[in-house]
Design a protein around this motif. Structure first.
Motif, PDB file in Angstrom:
ATOM      1  N   VAL A   1       0.872  -1.172   0.000  1.00  0.00           N
ATOM      2  CA  VAL A   1       0.000   0.000   0.000  1.00  0.00           C
ATOM      3  C   VAL A   1       0.913   1.227   0.000  1.00  0.00           C
ATOM      4  O   VAL A   1       1.667   1.451   0.949  1.00  0.00           O
ATOM      5  CB  VAL A   1      -0.917   0.013   1.236  1.00  0.00           C
ATOM      6  CG1 VAL A   1      -1.767   1.283   1.252  1.00  0.00           C
ATOM      7  CG2 VAL A   1      -1.797  -1.225   1.265  1.00  0.00           C
ATOM      8  N   LEU A   2       0.860   2.001  -1.078  1.00  0.00           N
ATOM      9  CA  LEU A   2       1.775   3.135  -1.229  1.00  0.00           C
ATOM     10  C   LEU A   2       1.127   4.399  -0.682  1.00  0.00           C
ATOM     11  O   LEU A   2       0.054   4.809  -1.129  1.00  0.00           O
ATOM     12  CB  LEU A   2       2.150   3.326  -2.694  1.00  0.00           C
ATOM     13  CG  LEU A   2       3.198   4.406  -2.978  1.00  0.00           C
ATOM     14  CD1 LEU A   2       4.517   4.088  -2.278  1.00  0.00           C
ATOM     15  CD2 LEU A   2       3.422   4.554  -4.481  1.00  0.00           C
ATOM     16  N   CYS A   3       1.804   5.016   0.279  1.00  0.00           N
ATOM     17  CA  CYS A   3       1.281   6.203   0.963  1.00  0.00           C
ATOM     18  C   CYS A   3       2.209   7.380   0.689  1.00  0.00           C
ATOM     19  O   CYS A   3       3.423   7.268   0.864  1.00  0.00           O
ATOM     20  CB  CYS A   3       1.210   5.966   2.467  1.00  0.00           C
ATOM     21  SG  CYS A   3       0.483   4.373   2.932  1.00  0.00           S
ATOM     22  N   CYS A   4       1.639   8.502   0.272  1.00  0.00           N
ATOM     23  CA  CYS A   4       2.419   9.710   0.005  1.00  0.00           C
ATOM     24  C   CYS A   4       1.921  10.834   0.898  1.00  0.00           C
ATOM     25  O   CYS A   4       0.716  10.985   1.114  1.00  0.00           O
ATOM     26  CB  CYS A   4       2.299  10.120  -1.461  1.00  0.00           C
ATOM     27  SG  CYS A   4       3.066   8.947  -2.604  1.00  0.00           S
ATOM     28  N   ILE A   5       2.847  11.651   1.385  1.00  0.00           N
ATOM     29  CA  ILE A   5       2.496  12.640   2.403  1.00  0.00           C
ATOM     30  C   ILE A   5       1.687  13.805   1.854  1.00  0.00           C
ATOM     31  O   ILE A   5       0.989  14.486   2.601  1.00  0.00           O
ATOM     32  CB  ILE A   5       3.770  13.151   3.102  1.00  0.00           C
ATOM     33  CG1 ILE A   5       3.425  13.794   4.452  1.00  0.00           C
ATOM     34  CG2 ILE A   5       4.532  14.117   2.195  1.00  0.00           C
ATOM     35  CD1 ILE A   5       4.619  14.025   5.344  1.00  0.00           C
ATOM     36  N   GLY A   6       1.760  14.047   0.541  1.00  0.00           N
ATOM     37  CA  GLY A   6       1.027  15.173  -0.024  1.00  0.00           C
ATOM     38  C   GLY A   6       0.891  15.057  -1.528  1.00  0.00           C
ATOM     39  O   GLY A   6       1.397  14.117  -2.145  1.00  0.00           O
ATOM     40  N   PRO A   7       0.210  16.017  -2.150  1.00  0.00           N
ATOM     41  CA  PRO A   7      -0.099  15.921  -3.582  1.00  0.00           C
ATOM     42  C   PRO A   7       1.122  15.978  -4.493  1.00  0.00           C
ATOM     43  O   PRO A   7       1.136  15.334  -5.543  1.00  0.00           O
ATOM     44  CB  PRO A   7      -1.033  17.108  -3.822  1.00  0.00           C
ATOM     45  CG  PRO A   7      -0.790  18.044  -2.685  1.00  0.00           C
ATOM     46  CD  PRO A   7      -0.421  17.193  -1.522  1.00  0.00           C
ATOM     47  N   ALA A   8       2.151  16.747  -4.125  1.00  0.00           N
ATOM     48  CA  ALA A   8       3.339  16.822  -4.978  1.00  0.00           C
ATOM     49  C   ALA A   8       4.065  15.480  -5.009  1.00  0.00           C
ATOM     50  O   ALA A   8       4.482  15.000  -6.074  1.00  0.00           O
ATOM     51  CB  ALA A   8       4.272  17.921  -4.484  1.00  0.00           C
ATOM     52  N   THR A   9       4.209  14.859  -3.848  1.00  0.00           N
ATOM     53  CA  THR A   9       4.837  13.538  -3.778  1.00  0.00           C
ATOM     54  C   THR A   9       4.002  12.523  -4.538  1.00  0.00           C
ATOM     55  O   THR A   9       4.532  11.695  -5.295  1.00  0.00           O
ATOM     56  CB  THR A   9       4.994  13.103  -2.312  1.00  0.00           C
ATOM     57  OG1 THR A   9       5.708  14.112  -1.592  1.00  0.00           O
ATOM     58  CG2 THR A   9       5.749  11.789  -2.206  1.00  0.00           C
ATOM     59  N   ALA A  10       2.691  12.579  -4.355  1.00  0.00           N
ATOM     60  CA  ALA A  10       1.798  11.639  -5.028  1.00  0.00           C
ATOM     61  C   ALA A  10       1.850  11.810  -6.546  1.00  0.00           C
ATOM     62  O   ALA A  10       1.872  10.823  -7.295  1.00  0.00           O
ATOM     63  CB  ALA A  10       0.376  11.820  -4.522  1.00  0.00           C
ATOM     64  N   ALA A  11       1.877  13.052  -7.009  1.00  0.00           N
ATOM     65  CA  ALA A  11       1.919  13.300  -8.455  1.00  0.00           C
ATOM     66  C   ALA A  11       3.199  12.738  -9.066  1.00  0.00           C
ATOM     67  O   ALA A  11       3.178  12.139 -10.151  1.00  0.00           O
ATOM     68  CB  ALA A  11       1.812  14.800  -8.726  1.00  0.00           C
ATOM     69  N   ALA A  70       5.819   8.223 -12.131  1.00  0.00           N
ATOM     70  CA  ALA A  70       6.736   7.079 -12.199  1.00  0.00           C
ATOM     71  C   ALA A  70       6.010   5.792 -12.575  1.00  0.00           C
ATOM     72  O   ALA A  70       6.647   4.753 -12.753  1.00  0.00           O
ATOM     73  CB  ALA A  70       7.446   6.904 -10.860  1.00  0.00           C
ATOM     74  N   GLY A  71       4.687   5.867 -12.663  1.00  0.00           N
ATOM     75  CA  GLY A  71       3.905   4.700 -13.043  1.00  0.00           C
ATOM     76  C   GLY A  71       3.380   3.895 -11.877  1.00  0.00           C
ATOM     77  O   GLY A  71       2.877   2.782 -12.058  1.00  0.00           O
ATOM     78  N   TRP A  72       3.451   4.461 -10.672  1.00  0.00           N
ATOM     79  CA  TRP A  72       3.009   3.742  -9.482  1.00  0.00           C
ATOM     80  C   TRP A  72       1.585   4.143  -9.116  1.00  0.00           C
ATOM     81  O   TRP A  72       1.155   5.266  -9.366  1.00  0.00           O
ATOM     82  CB  TRP A  72       3.924   4.040  -8.292  1.00  0.00           C
ATOM     83  CG  TRP A  72       5.379   3.803  -8.558  1.00  0.00           C
ATOM     84  CD1 TRP A  72       5.932   3.004  -9.524  1.00  0.00           C
ATOM     85  CD2 TRP A  72       6.478   4.404  -7.862  1.00  0.00           C
ATOM     86  NE1 TRP A  72       7.306   3.052  -9.467  1.00  0.00           N
ATOM     87  CE2 TRP A  72       7.671   3.903  -8.453  1.00  0.00           C
ATOM     88  CE3 TRP A  72       6.579   5.291  -6.803  1.00  0.00           C
ATOM     89  CZ2 TRP A  72       8.935   4.277  -8.007  1.00  0.00           C
ATOM     90  CZ3 TRP A  72       7.837   5.669  -6.354  1.00  0.00           C
ATOM     91  CH2 TRP A  72       8.999   5.158  -6.952  1.00  0.00           C
ATOM     92  N   THR A  73       0.879   3.221  -8.490  1.00  0.00           N
ATOM     93  CA  THR A  73      -0.451   3.512  -7.960  1.00  0.00           C
ATOM     94  C   THR A  73      -0.312   4.041  -6.538  1.00  0.00           C
ATOM     95  O   THR A  73       0.286   3.384  -5.685  1.00  0.00           O
ATOM     96  CB  THR A  73      -1.330   2.250  -7.951  1.00  0.00           C
ATOM     97  OG1 THR A  73      -1.496   1.797  -9.295  1.00  0.00           O
ATOM     98  CG2 THR A  73      -2.697   2.544  -7.342  1.00  0.00           C
TER      99      THR A  73
END
Length: 247
Positions: free
Chosen positions: A74-84, A89-92
């Motif tokens: 389960v991939l968790c990103c701290i905010g929208p810039a990291t998530a984008a 990179a092709g990750w969900t």
């Protein structure tokens, strides 16, 4: 804008400082680009875990360059810039908190991570709040340091300008940018004058942890945006420094 706003910005010397300068110019300010962070990769990659937490665009970029993949985690990103950046990179991306801070990420994940393994991959200056909070929620947490953040050689022209009373604004985007700014001032023997110059200007901090660091070191913080993004910080700081800039 009816008055000059020379605004110091401390983002890393890559596309982030370029974007920051462009944004500040679009708001009518005069950017003073003084990068206070340089990245030294460790070449480490995350250990296998049920959850993987990424806390920066830099971390994502380093992992993508290394060919790392999140797999079934389960991939968790701290905010929208990291998530984008992760999506590029092709990750969900499975989880992004409503509040883009370590505390916000803990609150978002706490109800579901008890009894799971969580890998936190980030810089060497990450907040202990994230690790402690996830452990308190019952997770088995491991941290991998993807890169070290250091002060670039020669950084500090903004400290000189602050000491001379030549800044109207400063935009701090992490506790480390505050500390590196003051280290640069110390090296030049102008720490107290630089702090006085900041306190005569409009100082913005991207979030509560950065504000707390600045205030603990004697810097008065005038602006903390409701959303922890650089765009929100820049808009709020410039508007506070020159309220007529929209006219």
């Amino acid at each position: 804008m009816s008055q000059q706003v020379r605004a110091a910005v401390f983002r890393p010397d890559d596309d982030r400082i370029d974007a920051a300068v462009e944004l500040l110019e679009s708001l009518g300010a005069t950017p003073v680009a003084d990068p206070m962070l340089a990245v030294e990769p460790t070449d480490a990659t995350p250990e296998p875990a049920e959850y993987v937490v990424l806390t920066s665009k830099t971390g994502v970029e380093l992992l993508a360059e290394a060919g790392w993949e999140p797999g079934d985690a389960v991939l968790c990103c701290i905010g929208p810039a990291t998530a984008a950046t992760a999506r590029e990179a092709g990750w969900t991306v499975d989880r992004v908190p409503d509040e883009y801070t370590s505390a916000g990420l803990v609150e978002h994940l706490a109800p579901e991570v008890s009894g799971t393994t969580v890998e936190v991959a980030r810089s060497d200056h990450g907040s202990q709040v994230l690790l402690d909070g996830l452990r308190d929620a019952g997770a088995d947490v491991h941290e991998t340091v993807l890169y070290r953040l250091v002060r670039p050689e020669g950084a500090g022209k903004s400290a000189v300008m602050a000491a001379d009373g030549d800044l109207e604004a400063a935009l701090f985007t992490s506790s480390l940018t505050v500390e590196h700014f003051l280290d640069a001032a110390d090296e030049r023997g102008i720490r107290e004058d630089a702090i006085a110059g900041l306190n005569a200007a409009i100082v913005g901090a991207i979030g509560a942890p950065t504000r707390e660091t600045a205030e603990s070191l004697g810097i008065d913080v005038d602006v903390v945006p409701s959303e922890a993004t650089f765009e929100a910080l820049a808009c709020d700081v410039v508007e506070t420094a020159a309220p007529t800039y929209h006219e």
